[in-house]
Design an enzyme around this catalytic site. Structure first.
Site, PDB file in Angstrom:
ATOM      1  N   CYS A   1      -4.162   0.721  -2.556  1.00  0.00           N
ATOM      2  CA  CYS A   1      -4.010  -0.529  -1.801  1.00  0.00           C
ATOM      3  C   CYS A   1      -2.974  -1.444  -2.463  1.00  0.00           C
ATOM      4  CB  CYS A   1      -5.334  -1.285  -1.744  1.00  0.00           C
ATOM      5  SG  CYS A   1      -6.606  -0.456  -0.788  1.00  0.00           S
TER       6      CYS A   1
ATOM      7  N   GLU B   1       0.338   5.192   0.718  1.00  0.00           N
ATOM      8  CA  GLU B   1      -0.620   6.178   1.241  1.00  0.00           C
ATOM      9  C   GLU B   1      -0.287   7.579   0.743  1.00  0.00           C
ATOM     10  OE1 GLU B   1      -0.841   5.464   5.475  1.00  0.00           O
ATOM     11  OE2 GLU B   1      -2.068   3.679   5.108  1.00  0.00           O
TER      12      GLU B   1
ATOM     13  N   CYS C   1     -10.395  -4.643   0.433  1.00  0.00           N
ATOM     14  CA  CYS C   1     -11.493  -3.669   0.537  1.00  0.00           C
ATOM     15  C   CYS C   1     -12.426  -3.828  -0.663  1.00  0.00           C
ATOM     16  CB  CYS C   1     -10.926  -2.255   0.608  1.00  0.00           C
ATOM     17  SG  CYS C   1     -10.323  -1.631  -0.971  1.00  0.00           S
TER      18      CYS C   1
ATOM     19  N   CYS D   1     -10.961  -2.844  -4.102  1.00  0.00           N
ATOM     20  CA  CYS D   1     -10.047  -3.859  -4.653  1.00  0.00           C
ATOM     21  C   CYS D   1     -10.806  -5.081  -5.153  1.00  0.00           C
ATOM     22  CB  CYS D   1      -9.003  -4.260  -3.612  1.00  0.00           C
ATOM     23  SG  CYS D   1      -7.751  -2.980  -3.368  1.00  0.00           S
TER      24      CYS D   1
ATOM     25  N   ASN E   1       0.833  -1.207   0.000  1.00  0.00           N
ATOM     26  CA  ASN E   1       0.000   0.000   0.000  1.00  0.00           C
ATOM     27  C   ASN E   1       0.867   1.257   0.000  1.00  0.00           C
ATOM     28  OD1 ASN E   1       0.585  -0.945   2.636  1.00  0.00           O
ATOM     29  ND2 ASN E   1      -1.146   0.118   3.532  1.00  0.00           N
TER      30      ASN E   1
ATOM     31  N   GLU F   1      -3.126  -4.552  -3.250  1.00  0.00           N
ATOM     32  CA  GLU F   1      -3.653  -5.428  -4.300  1.00  0.00           C
ATOM     33  C   GLU F   1      -3.683  -4.712  -5.651  1.00  0.00           C
ATOM     34  OE1 GLU F   1      -4.892  -4.700  -1.354  1.00  0.00           O
ATOM     35  OE2 GLU F   1      -6.218  -6.246  -0.569  1.00  0.00           O
TER      36      GLU F   1
HETATM   37  N1  THU Z   1      -5.318  -1.418   2.435  1.00  0.00           N
HETATM   38  C1  THU Z   1      -4.773  -2.228   1.484  1.00  0.00           C
HETATM   39  O1  THU Z   1      -3.633  -2.028   1.061  1.00  0.00           O
HETATM   40  N2  THU Z   1      -5.534  -3.240   0.992  1.00  0.00           N
HETATM   41  C2  THU Z   1      -6.818  -3.503   1.388  1.00  0.00           C
HETATM   42  O2  THU Z   1      -7.513  -4.290   0.766  1.00  0.00           O
HETATM   43  C3  THU Z   1      -7.346  -2.838   2.589  1.00  0.00           C
HETATM   44  C4  THU Z   1      -6.675  -1.560   2.942  1.00  0.00           C
HETATM   45  C5  THU Z   1      -4.515  -0.314   2.980  1.00  0.00           C
HETATM   46  C6  THU Z   1      -4.981   1.049   2.579  1.00  0.00           C
HETATM   47  C7  THU Z   1      -4.408   1.904   3.670  1.00  0.00           C
HETATM   48  O3  THU Z   1      -3.086   2.265   3.321  1.00  0.00           O
HETATM   49  C8  THU Z   1      -4.347   0.979   4.877  1.00  0.00           C
HETATM   50  O4  THU Z   1      -4.539  -0.330   4.391  1.00  0.00           O
HETATM   51  C9  THU Z   1      -5.392   1.262   5.935  1.00  0.00           C
HETATM   52  O5  THU Z   1      -6.646   1.323   5.389  1.00  0.00           O
END
Ligand code: THU
Length: 127
Positions: free
Chosen positions: A53, A44, A86, A89, A42, A55
């Site tokens: 994310c 940010e 999420c 994704c 991920n 994925e």
């Molecule tokens: N996140 C992912 O990388 N993949 C997911 O499917 C769920 C959320 C990350 C996004 C963000 O950087 C952190 O998790 C908290 O939400």
């Protein structure tokens, strides 16, 4: 396809997570039907909404290299529990087939689902 190897690659990718805001690391390792592996973490952003994310990072790396056929994706997170994708994704990955296997690990146990199981009645505009 070796599930444990894919999980290890996801854990390695998780180390590169850029998580200045949530401190929640996610790593993913996507294997194509031809056996190539693309990893993601991920990334940010201060605007929060621009966060990507793990994925979708793995998928966009693969797609931008010309890949279209995927077998499985391993997903791990830093919480110590299973990290499930999420909604964005799930929808994003569904573009490339609901037979994709999703592999999760919480440090003790491995769980595997198909994307179709995690996204029932998926939206499809062009069948
Ligand atoms: N996140 C992912 O990388 N993949 C997911 O499917 C769920 C959320 C990350 C996004 C963000 O950087 C952190 O998790 C908290 O939400």
């Amino acid at each position: 396809m070796d599930k444990n190897l894919l999980i290890e690659k996801a854990k390695d990718a998780m180390k590169n997570a850029y998580v200045k805001y949530s401190n929640f690391r996610v790593g993913a390792a996507l294997i194509t039907k031809s056996g190539k592996v693309f990893t993601g973490c991920n990334v940010e952003n201060s605007s929060y909404g621009a966060t990507i994310c793990a994925e979708r990072v793995a998928f966009t790396k693969a797609i931008s290299e010309g890949e279209r056929e995927f077998e499985a994706i391993a997903i791990v997170g830093s919480s110590g529990d299973f990290t499930y994708p999420c909604g964005i994704c799930r929808q994003f990955m569904s573009e490339f087939g609901l037979d994709l296997k999703l592999i999760f690990e919480n440090g003790r146990e491995i769980k595997t689902y198909t994307l179709g199981e995690l996204l029932p009645e998926a939206f499809v505009s062009i069948p």
